[in-house]
Design a protein around this motif. Structure first.
Motif, PDB file in Angstrom:
ATOM      1  N   UNK A  54       0.827  -1.203   0.000  1.00  0.00           N
ATOM      2  CA  UNK A  54       0.000   0.000   0.000  1.00  0.00           C
ATOM      3  C   UNK A  54       0.862   1.255   0.000  1.00  0.00           C
ATOM      4  N   UNK A  55       1.913   1.260   0.801  1.00  0.00           N
ATOM      5  CA  UNK A  55       2.802   2.417   0.843  1.00  0.00           C
ATOM      6  C   UNK A  55       3.538   2.603  -0.482  1.00  0.00           C
ATOM      7  N   UNK A  56       3.950   1.514  -1.105  1.00  0.00           N
ATOM      8  CA  UNK A  56       4.615   1.620  -2.403  1.00  0.00           C
ATOM      9  C   UNK A  56       3.649   2.147  -3.466  1.00  0.00           C
ATOM     10  N   UNK A  57       2.419   1.656  -3.455  1.00  0.00           N
ATOM     11  CA  UNK A  57       1.414   2.106  -4.410  1.00  0.00           C
ATOM     12  C   UNK A  57       1.137   3.598  -4.217  1.00  0.00           C
ATOM     13  N   UNK A  58       0.992   4.014  -2.975  1.00  0.00           N
ATOM     14  CA  UNK A  58       0.741   5.428  -2.684  1.00  0.00           C
ATOM     15  C   UNK A  58       1.938   6.285  -3.088  1.00  0.00           C
ATOM     16  N   UNK A  59       3.144   5.770  -2.884  1.00  0.00           N
ATOM     17  CA  UNK A  59       4.338   6.505  -3.280  1.00  0.00           C
ATOM     18  C   UNK A  59       4.429   6.696  -4.787  1.00  0.00           C
ATOM     19  N   UNK A  60       4.108   5.648  -5.539  1.00  0.00           N
ATOM     20  CA  UNK A  60       4.122   5.752  -6.999  1.00  0.00           C
ATOM     21  C   UNK A  60       3.039   6.728  -7.471  1.00  0.00           C
ATOM     22  N   UNK A  61       1.871   6.682  -6.844  1.00  0.00           N
ATOM     23  CA  UNK A  61       0.797   7.609  -7.203  1.00  0.00           C
ATOM     24  C   UNK A  61       1.211   9.051  -6.916  1.00  0.00           C
ATOM     25  N   UNK A  62       1.829   9.279  -5.783  1.00  0.00           N
ATOM     26  CA  UNK A  62       2.277  10.630  -5.432  1.00  0.00           C
ATOM     27  C   UNK A  62       3.344  11.131  -6.405  1.00  0.00           C
TER      28      UNK A  62
END
Length: 64
Positions: free
Chosen positions: A13-21
């Motif tokens: 989830x943190x990796x996905x959010x980081x890529x989205x950001x």
């Protein structure tokens, strides 16, 4: 077992959010809903990425 699953889910989830950001900071207000629409149209790599996405989607629906 539960702790491992929670840890893996949290990391993903943190990796996905980081890529989205990072994508939003890279493209700003012009961010499209599909990532392939954000890529430059004149590059061959863009065409390969689009056709790979289309091919995988079609093959999945045909397989099942």
């Amino acid at each position: 077992m539960i702790d491992n699953c929670f840890c893996s889910f949290t990391i993903c989830t943190l990796m996905y959010a980081g890529v989205a950001f990072m994508g939003y900071t890279m493209f700003g207000e012009a961010t499209e809903s599909q990532f392939t629409l954000n890529l430059p149209q004149e590059l061959v790599a863009t065409k390969i990425a689009v056709w790979t996405t289309v091919n995988r989607t079609n093959m999945f629906s045909l397989h099942y």
